[in-house]
Design a protein around this motif. Structure first.
Motif, PDB file in Angstrom:
ATOM      1  N   CYS A  29       0.839  -1.204   0.000  1.00 19.00           N
ATOM      2  CA  CYS A  29       0.000   0.000   0.000  1.00 19.00           C
ATOM      3  C   CYS A  29       0.873   1.253   0.000  1.00 19.00           C
ATOM      4  O   CYS A  29       1.765   1.387   0.844  1.00 19.00           O
ATOM      5  CB  CYS A  29      -0.902   0.008   1.229  1.00 19.00           C
ATOM      6  N   ASP A  79      -7.327   4.892  -3.911  1.00 14.30           N
ATOM      7  CA  ASP A  79      -7.218   5.188  -2.477  1.00 14.30           C
ATOM      8  C   ASP A  79      -7.470   3.904  -1.681  1.00 14.30           C
ATOM      9  O   ASP A  79      -8.568   3.349  -1.734  1.00 14.30           O
ATOM     10  CB  ASP A  79      -8.270   6.259  -2.134  1.00 14.30           C
ATOM     11  N   THR A  81      -8.016   3.449   1.322  1.00 15.96           N
ATOM     12  CA  THR A  81      -9.043   3.536   2.360  1.00 15.96           C
ATOM     13  C   THR A  81     -10.465   3.453   1.771  1.00 15.96           C
ATOM     14  O   THR A  81     -11.430   3.346   2.519  1.00 15.96           O
ATOM     15  CB  THR A  81      -8.933   4.863   3.152  1.00 15.96           C
ATOM     16  N   ASP A  82     -10.589   3.510   0.444  1.00 10.43           N
ATOM     17  CA  ASP A  82     -11.896   3.471  -0.215  1.00 10.43           C
ATOM     18  C   ASP A  82     -12.374   2.012  -0.334  1.00 10.43           C
ATOM     19  O   ASP A  82     -11.653   1.174  -0.879  1.00 10.43           O
ATOM     20  CB  ASP A  82     -11.736   4.110  -1.611  1.00 10.43           C
ATOM     21  N   PRO A  83     -13.573   1.712   0.169  1.00  5.81           N
ATOM     22  CA  PRO A  83     -14.084   0.337   0.086  1.00  5.81           C
ATOM     23  C   PRO A  83     -14.091  -0.212  -1.349  1.00  5.81           C
ATOM     24  O   PRO A  83     -13.887  -1.407  -1.552  1.00  5.81           O
ATOM     25  CB  PRO A  83     -15.520   0.451   0.615  1.00  5.81           C
ATOM     26  N   GLN A  86     -10.728  -1.483  -2.037  1.00  2.89           N
ATOM     27  CA  GLN A  86     -10.477  -2.726  -1.289  1.00  2.89           C
ATOM     28  C   GLN A  86     -11.124  -3.921  -2.002  1.00  2.89           C
ATOM     29  O   GLN A  86     -10.560  -5.015  -2.031  1.00  2.89           O
ATOM     30  CB  GLN A  86     -10.977  -2.574   0.150  1.00  2.89           C
ATOM     31  N   GLN A 122      -5.005   6.906  10.874  1.00  2.00           N
ATOM     32  CA  GLN A 122      -6.235   6.507  10.161  1.00  2.00           C
ATOM     33  C   GLN A 122      -5.923   5.657   8.931  1.00  2.00           C
ATOM     34  O   GLN A 122      -6.639   4.709   8.628  1.00  2.00           O
ATOM     35  CB  GLN A 122      -7.056   7.741   9.776  1.00  2.00           C
ATOM     36  N   LEU A 123      -4.832   5.993   8.238  1.00  2.00           N
ATOM     37  CA  LEU A 123      -4.416   5.166   7.096  1.00  2.00           C
ATOM     38  C   LEU A 123      -4.142   3.736   7.572  1.00  2.00           C
ATOM     39  O   LEU A 123      -4.546   2.767   6.941  1.00  2.00           O
ATOM     40  CB  LEU A 123      -3.156   5.743   6.432  1.00  2.00           C
ATOM     41  N   SER A 126      -7.290   1.758   8.434  1.00  2.00           N
ATOM     42  CA  SER A 126      -8.040   1.277   7.257  1.00  2.00           C
ATOM     43  C   SER A 126      -7.484  -0.059   6.774  1.00  2.00           C
ATOM     44  O   SER A 126      -8.184  -0.830   6.108  1.00  2.00           O
ATOM     45  CB  SER A 126      -8.015   2.318   6.136  1.00  2.00           C
ATOM     46  N   ASP A 129      -9.547  -2.973   7.956  1.00  2.00           N
ATOM     47  CA  ASP A 129     -10.719  -3.298   7.132  1.00  2.00           C
ATOM     48  C   ASP A 129     -10.301  -4.162   5.944  1.00  2.00           C
ATOM     49  O   ASP A 129     -10.961  -5.136   5.601  1.00  2.00           O
ATOM     50  CB  ASP A 129     -11.379  -2.019   6.595  1.00  2.00           C
ATOM     51  N   LEU A 130      -9.182  -3.762   5.326  1.00  2.00           N
ATOM     52  CA  LEU A 130      -8.668  -4.529   4.192  1.00  2.00           C
ATOM     53  C   LEU A 130      -8.301  -5.950   4.644  1.00  2.00           C
ATOM     54  O   LEU A 130      -8.644  -6.932   3.978  1.00  2.00           O
ATOM     55  CB  LEU A 130      -7.440  -3.812   3.602  1.00  2.00           C
TER      56      LEU A 130
END
Ligand code: SAM
Length: 196
Positions: A29, A79, A81-83, A86, A122-123, A126, A129-130
């Motif tokens: 990433c 990005d 962090t964008d679902p 992902q 925050q990065l 995220s 989540d990934l």
């Protein structure tokens, strides 16, 4: 030659902590310009340079352009962090799974230290989540962050999901920099986390 001096950071960390092995699937990433991805391609044998070792896979993602790199699949202008990104990452991975998530992502610095630190944390958050979508049980996250007040929140969240979490401090010579890494090993299975 490596595209950036940051290659040596990953080489140093990997020599010491043995994160990357031939045959592994790796997500990188914040790839641009691509030095970490070069190291990852070599260490997991993603270009198949060693015919006697298993062939790995490297996927690099960045907000910006990434120059083509032999042995790596690339997802530029995206990005992490964008679902939606992902989901795309999952689709691009063989069997939708990865063994290692690397992140050298850094936010655009505002110059206000507290804000930059929070954005960097925050990065990293995220990535959890990934991980939930693509990381194999037993998998690893190595992520860079800027040390500050919220570092303990990141550590706490990582410890909920990984059996082993280590703070990798920069060598003494570079201590003025707040740039630090978390190495989180042995990802717990989804069910183990849900049962809490
Ligand atoms: N590891 C790279 C190398 O060795 O060549 C250097 C990475 S550089 C320090 C940080 C990168 O993170 C930048 O290229 C930036 O565009 C990227 N980045 C920052 N936020 C991101 C995000 N939300 N999604 C994807 N990439 C991001």
């Amino acid at each position: 030659a490596y595209r950036c001096r940051s290659a040596f950071k990953l080489l140093e960390i990997d020599d010491k902590h043995r994160i990357l092995r031939p045959g592994q699937h790796v997500i990188d990433c914040g790839t641009a310009p691509g030095a970490w991805a070069q190291v990852a391609v070599q260490r997991v044998n993603a270009a198949g340079s060693d015919p006697n070792a298993p062939t790995g896979f490297v996927l690099g993602i960045d907000l910006h352009h990434i120059s083509p790199l032999e042995g790596a699949a690339l997802l530029p202008f995206s990005d992490v962090t964008d679902p939606k990104t992902q989901k795309k990452i999952q689709e691009m991975l063989p069997e939708g799974k990865s063994d290692v998530i690397l992140s050298d992502m850094a936010p655009n610095a505002t110059g206000v230290r507290e804000i930059d630190q929070l954005k960097s944390i925050q990065l990293c958050l995220s990535l959890l989540d990934l991980a939930q979508q693509v990381l194999e049980p037993g998998g690893t996250i190595l992520c860079k962050f800027w040390q500050g007040r919220d570092g303990s929140l990141l550590q706490k969240r990582l410890m909920e999901h990984f059996k082993e979490v280590k703070l990798l401090k920069p060598p003494a010579s570079r201590q003025e920099s707040a740039e630090t890494y978390y190495l989180a090993k042995s990802y717990k299975t989804g069910s183990a986390v849900q049962s809490r």
